[in-house]
Design a protein around this motif. Structure first.
Motif, mmCIF file in Angstrom:
data_model
loop_
_atom_site.group_PDB
_atom_site.id
_atom_site.type_symbol
_atom_site.label_atom_id
_atom_site.label_comp_id
_atom_site.label_asym_id
_atom_site.label_seq_id
_atom_site.Cartn_x
_atom_site.Cartn_y
_atom_site.Cartn_z
ATOM 1 N N GLY A 223 0.792 -1.224 0.000
ATOM 2 C CA GLY A 223 0.000 0.000 0.000
ATOM 3 C C GLY A 223 0.823 1.271 0.000
ATOM 4 N N ALA A 224 2.137 1.160 0.072
ATOM 5 C CA ALA A 224 2.960 2.374 0.115
ATOM 6 C C ALA A 224 2.858 3.166 -1.184
ATOM 7 C CB ALA A 224 4.412 2.001 0.390
ATOM 8 N N LEU A 225 2.604 2.448 -2.277
ATOM 9 C CA LEU A 225 2.525 3.129 -3.568
ATOM 10 C C LEU A 225 1.356 4.107 -3.595
ATOM 11 C CD1 LEU A 225 3.856 3.224 -6.328
ATOM 12 C CD2 LEU A 225 2.227 1.546 -7.102
ATOM 13 N N ASP A 226 0.223 3.693 -3.020
ATOM 14 C CA ASP A 226 -0.934 4.591 -2.976
ATOM 15 C C ASP A 226 -0.626 5.826 -2.143
ATOM 16 O OD1 ASP A 226 -2.561 3.037 -4.575
ATOM 17 O OD2 ASP A 226 -3.059 1.716 -2.900
ATOM 18 N N LEU A 227 0.115 5.607 -1.054
ATOM 19 C CA LEU A 227 0.486 6.759 -0.225
ATOM 20 C C LEU A 227 1.391 7.700 -1.003
ATOM 21 C CD1 LEU A 227 1.105 5.076 3.221
ATOM 22 C CD2 LEU A 227 -0.842 6.446 2.492
ATOM 23 N N LEU A 228 2.340 7.132 -1.753
ATOM 24 C CA LEU A 228 3.229 7.975 -2.554
ATOM 25 C C LEU A 228 2.440 8.744 -3.595
ATOM 26 C CD1 LEU A 228 6.278 5.615 -3.144
ATOM 27 C CD2 LEU A 228 6.210 7.687 -1.771
ATOM 28 N N LEU A 229 1.432 8.075 -4.173
ATOM 29 C CA LEU A 229 0.621 8.730 -5.202
ATOM 30 C C LEU A 229 -0.192 9.866 -4.608
ATOM 31 C CD1 LEU A 229 -0.645 5.646 -7.190
ATOM 32 C CD2 LEU A 229 0.561 7.572 -8.149
ATOM 33 N N MET A 230 -0.668 9.678 -3.368
ATOM 34 C CA MET A 230 -1.541 10.688 -2.761
ATOM 35 C C MET A 230 -0.761 11.758 -2.022
ATOM 36 S SD MET A 230 -4.832 8.601 -1.403
ATOM 37 C CE MET A 230 -3.922 7.532 -0.354
ATOM 38 N N ALA A 231 0.564 11.589 -1.946
ATOM 39 C CA ALA A 231 1.337 12.486 -1.096
ATOM 40 C C ALA A 231 1.406 13.900 -1.652
ATOM 41 C CB ALA A 231 2.755 11.942 -0.912
ATOM 42 N N GLY A 232 1.051 14.067 -2.929
ATOM 43 C CA GLY A 232 1.076 15.402 -3.500
ATOM 44 C C GLY A 232 2.453 15.853 -3.930
ATOM 45 N N ARG A 233 3.428 14.977 -3.836
ATOM 46 C CA ARG A 233 4.760 15.311 -4.349
ATOM 47 C C ARG A 233 4.792 15.025 -5.835
ATOM 48 N NH1 ARG A 233 6.045 17.967 0.162
ATOM 49 N NH2 ARG A 233 6.219 16.640 1.994
ATOM 50 N N PRO A 234 5.683 15.698 -6.563
ATOM 51 C CA PRO A 234 5.793 15.372 -7.996
ATOM 52 C C PRO A 234 6.192 13.909 -8.184
ATOM 53 C CG PRO A 234 7.488 16.923 -7.299
ATOM 54 C CD PRO A 234 6.503 16.839 -6.195
ATOM 55 N N LEU A 235 5.313 13.158 -8.820
ATOM 56 C CA LEU A 235 5.517 11.720 -8.924
ATOM 57 C C LEU A 235 6.739 11.387 -9.766
ATOM 58 C CD1 LEU A 235 4.267 9.139 -7.965
ATOM 59 C CD2 LEU A 235 2.844 9.094 -9.987
ATOM 60 N N PRO B 30 11.256 8.550 -15.968
ATOM 61 C CA PRO B 30 10.369 8.971 -14.881
ATOM 62 C C PRO B 30 9.045 9.545 -15.366
ATOM 63 C CG PRO B 30 12.586 9.689 -14.443
ATOM 64 C CD PRO B 30 12.591 9.136 -15.828
ATOM 65 N N ILE B 31 9.052 10.303 -16.490
ATOM 66 C CA ILE B 31 7.788 10.898 -16.946
ATOM 67 C C ILE B 31 6.813 9.805 -17.353
ATOM 68 C CG2 ILE B 31 6.750 12.261 -18.778
ATOM 69 C CD1 ILE B 31 9.133 14.096 -18.688
ATOM 70 N N ALA B 32 7.273 8.871 -18.209
ATOM 71 C CA ALA B 32 6.381 7.815 -18.676
ATOM 72 C C ALA B 32 5.970 6.908 -17.528
ATOM 73 C CB ALA B 32 7.069 7.006 -19.780
ATOM 74 N N SER B 33 6.921 6.622 -16.664
ATOM 75 C CA SER B 33 6.643 5.725 -15.558
ATOM 76 C C SER B 33 5.624 6.341 -14.595
ATOM 77 C CB SER B 33 7.961 5.432 -14.848
ATOM 78 O OG SER B 33 7.751 4.650 -13.748
ATOM 79 N N ALA B 34 5.785 7.634 -14.295
ATOM 80 C CA ALA B 34 4.838 8.294 -13.401
ATOM 81 C C ALA B 34 3.444 8.313 -14.019
ATOM 82 C CB ALA B 34 5.308 9.724 -13.122
ATOM 83 N N MET B 35 3.391 8.528 -15.331
ATOM 84 C CA MET B 35 2.103 8.536 -16.019
ATOM 85 C C MET B 35 1.437 7.165 -15.891
ATOM 86 S SD MET B 35 1.515 9.567 -19.958
ATOM 87 C CE MET B 35 2.143 11.207 -20.044
ATOM 88 N N ALA B 36 2.228 6.113 -16.106
ATOM 89 C CA ALA B 36 1.680 4.753 -16.023
ATOM 90 C C ALA B 36 1.206 4.450 -14.603
ATOM 91 C CB ALA B 36 2.724 3.745 -16.468
ATOM 92 N N LEU B 37 1.957 4.910 -13.608
ATOM 93 C CA LEU B 37 1.554 4.641 -12.226
ATOM 94 C C LEU B 37 0.249 5.347 -11.893
ATOM 95 C CD1 LEU B 37 4.905 4.823 -10.273
ATOM 96 C CD2 LEU B 37 3.511 2.828 -10.715
ATOM 97 N N ARG B 38 0.101 6.588 -12.390
ATOM 98 C CA ARG B 38 -1.152 7.306 -12.129
ATOM 99 C C ARG B 38 -2.330 6.569 -12.737
ATOM 100 N NH1 ARG B 38 1.445 12.037 -13.776
ATOM 101 N NH2 ARG B 38 2.392 13.092 -12.013
ATOM 102 N N PHE B 39 -2.128 6.065 -13.977
ATOM 103 C CA PHE B 39 -3.237 5.377 -14.634
ATOM 104 C C PHE B 39 -3.540 4.047 -13.950
ATOM 105 C CE2 PHE B 39 -2.153 7.787 -18.667
ATOM 106 C CZ PHE B 39 -3.161 8.687 -18.441
ATOM 107 N N SER B 40 -2.496 3.407 -13.425
ATOM 108 C CA SER B 40 -2.731 2.078 -12.861
ATOM 109 C C SER B 40 -3.523 2.175 -11.566
ATOM 110 C CB SER B 40 -1.407 1.373 -12.609
ATOM 111 O OG SER B 40 -0.784 1.937 -11.473
ATOM 112 N N SER B 41 -3.483 3.348 -10.910
ATOM 113 C CA SER B 41 -4.123 3.409 -9.598
ATOM 114 C C SER B 41 -5.603 3.764 -9.703
ATOM 115 C CB SER B 41 -3.412 4.447 -8.736
ATOM 116 O OG SER B 41 -3.599 5.731 -9.301
ATOM 117 N N ASP B 42 -5.985 4.570 -10.691
ATOM 118 C CA ASP B 42 -7.386 5.008 -10.686
ATOM 119 C C ASP B 42 -8.335 4.013 -11.316
ATOM 120 O OD1 ASP B 42 -6.482 7.408 -13.204
ATOM 121 O OD2 ASP B 42 -7.156 5.353 -13.456
#
Lengths: 223, 255, 60
Positions: free
Chosen positions: A79-91, A211-223
């Motif tokens: 569940g740490a990934l969800d916390l990182l996603l919600m932390a509001g830091r630049p992913l 990092p840009i593509a990876s962050a984009m993929a992580l955002r899509f994978s969570s919602d």
């Protein structure tokens, strides 16, 4: 600003090197791969010296790929990934820091092990230095590009194999210029610096694209 | 924007029904003319002899394999930037066609290379790039297949397609560089022969025919994908109703 | 010139045309079979009385 980056980096590094981390296993895998090569191509030392840089690079590539599926998977599981996603830091920055820590734990040991393994392959001192230097510059790019595959397959339960298939074609340029630079240091058809600088450029490009593509993929994978 | 009129799948299906017969007819006509011209009209090449006829299918396949990837890259932009509902349908439908075209290109290239170069395969920059393209098509198809949710799979595949589109020129450049470094002992004339007009006409007609075939297949595959998603949505609805009578339908896999 | 005399490499030419049109035929068959499967599934679901979302509302 730097506070959270530093603590995230420290956390990732601690997780990666503790018991169950894959850093040391990667080096063992690297050793295993390199030591079976003479059984495949024969113990001819001249031949081994000629193809040695290539095999060290391929071994490093495979070892990097092997450890990459843990880059986001473990964080997703607890569940740490969800916390990182919600932390509001630049992913993107989060991914970059995670990649750096992951590279410190898995990539850097490979670079350190490479000179030792190079002795098995009868490389000359110049070649050993060149291979180590190119691995030092090139393996971060492998991790950063691999992060794209790791984040794309993070939702899959057994995504490791698929990730390798997706990532390998993208790493071809790094492999080409890494091996070329190492070869150029010994049998100079071109100066060492030309392919080496292109390799540096590729690493810098992947530090942006990864990092840009990876962050984009992580955002899509969570919602 | 006209493209948004077809965001509604039903309207898109209706458009396909109208266009498809014309496209199929044009495609068949183009193939008839193209095959006739390439076998009966085109002279033998003075260097390649009759094997030049392989070029009439090899070159269009190579062109379309690249065009197919461009279409997928544009569709991926459509998925990620404009969130057009048909964009990921288009990308998913194009991938198997692109893989088939790259496969055709590789096989015909090998069959041309054997009599001309004396070997089925050389690690030439162009051949290697097409091989990498083939692997990327297969990887994308595997990604589509492994992810259950088509929307999520669409986004993931779109990111990978765009990263691939960024990477392909770099791969091409580096393979070029690598190839000049490892120049084989027997230098083979790898650049294509200068094209005589008698050969250019059948080549262009065949290229047109393959393009039309691509669009026919693409539209049909897109239509299938729309239907597949409809079936999937209905099965999910049936499962959510959870009536015992519908258990039979949901027991089948979604794909 | 005889169009059916393809010279010394006839086998390679014929083989490449066969592969090309075989692959294209496989694609066409795949598309048609897939369509038939989806239509059959739709029909089966509709017979079970599961209406499409767009049957009740205008947009799905």
């Amino acid at each position: 600003m730097t506070g959270w980056v530093g603590s995230l980096f420290a956390r990732e590094l601690r997780i990666a090197v503790r018991v169950g981390g894959s850093g040391m296993i990667g080096v063992l895998f690297f050793l295993a791969v390199v030591s079976v090569i003479p059984f495949g191509v024969g113990p001819d030392l001249n031949l081994l010296a000629r193809i040695g840089p290539a095999f060290l690079w391929i071994g490093a590539l495979l070892a990097t790929l092997l450890g990459l599926d843990r880059l986001f998977q473990a964080d997703r599981d607890d569940g740490a990934l969800d916390l990182l996603l919600m932390a509001g830091r630049p992913l993107e920055l989060v991914v970059l820091v995670k990649c750096l820590a992951h590279w410190m734990a898995t990539g850097l040991p490979l670079v350190v092990a490479a000179p030792v393994l190079a002795i098995f392959l009868n490389l000359s001192p110049t070649a050993i230095g060149a291979v180590t230097l190119t691995l030092l510059v090139g393996t971060p790019a492998l991790t950063l590009i691999g992060a794209i595959g790791a984040s794309l397959t993070v939702t899959l339960r057994r995504g490791g194999l698929l990730m390798a298939v997706l990532v390998i074609p993208l790493t071809i340029p790094i492999l080409i210029f890494g091996v070329s630079a190492a070869d150029a240091a010994v049998t100079d058809p071109v100066p060492f610096l030309t392919p080496f600088l292109i390799l540096c450029a590729l690493t810098l490009i992947s530090a942006v694209v990864g990092p840009i593509a990876s962050a984009m993929a992580l955002r899509f994978s969570s919602d | 924007m006209a493209i948004w009129d077809y965001a509604n799948p039903t309207r898109f299906l209706r458009l396909v029904e109208i266009i498809l017969p014309w496209l199929i007819a044009a495609c068949a006509a183009a193939f008839a003319v193209g095959l006739y011209k390439s076998f009966f009209m085109a002279p033998e090449d003075y260097q390649q002899g009759d094997t030049v006829r392989i070029m009439f299918i090899h070159v269009p396949a190579a062109w379309l394999a690249m065009m197919c990837y461009s279409i997928m890259a544009i569709s991926s932009l459509g998925t990620l930037v404009w969130k057009h509902p048909l964009a990921d349908v288009s990308a998913k439908a194009a991938a198997p066609i692109g893989a088939a075209l790259t496969f055709t290109c590789l096989v015909t290239g090998a069959l041309w290379g054997k009599p001309m170069w004396g070997t089925y395969w050389v690690w030439d920059a162009r051949l290697t790039s097409v091989l990498v393209l083939f692997i990327m098509y297969l990887g994308l198809m595997a990604l589509w297949r492994t992810m259950e949710d088509p929307i999520k799979a669409g986004k993931a595949a779109a990111i990978l397609t765009l990263v691939g589109a960024l990477n392909l020129p770099i791969i091409k450049f580096s393979v070029d560089w690598w190839n000049t470094l490892h120049q084989p002992a027997s230098v083979i004339r790898l650049d294509g022969p200068t094209i005589h007009p008698d050969m250019l006409v059948p080549l262009l007609v065949m290229a047109l025919a393959f393009t039309l075939l691509f669009f026919v297949l693409h539209l049909m595959a897109m239509r299938n994908e729309v239907l597949r998603r409809r079936v999937r949505a209905m099965r999910m609805r049936a499962a959510s109703v959870a009536a015992p009578a519908t258990a039979r339908a949901t027991a089948q896999p979604a794909e | 010139m005889d169009p059916f005399d393809l010279g010394p490499h006839a086998g390679f030419i014929v083989a490449s045309y066969i592969v090309t049109f075989g692959t294209m035929a496989a694609l066409i068959v795949w598309v048609l079979v897939d369509r038939a499967r989806q239509l059959a599934a739709l029909k089966e679901l509709e017979e079970q009385g599961i209406a499409r979302a767009s049957a009740r509302r205008d947009k799905s």
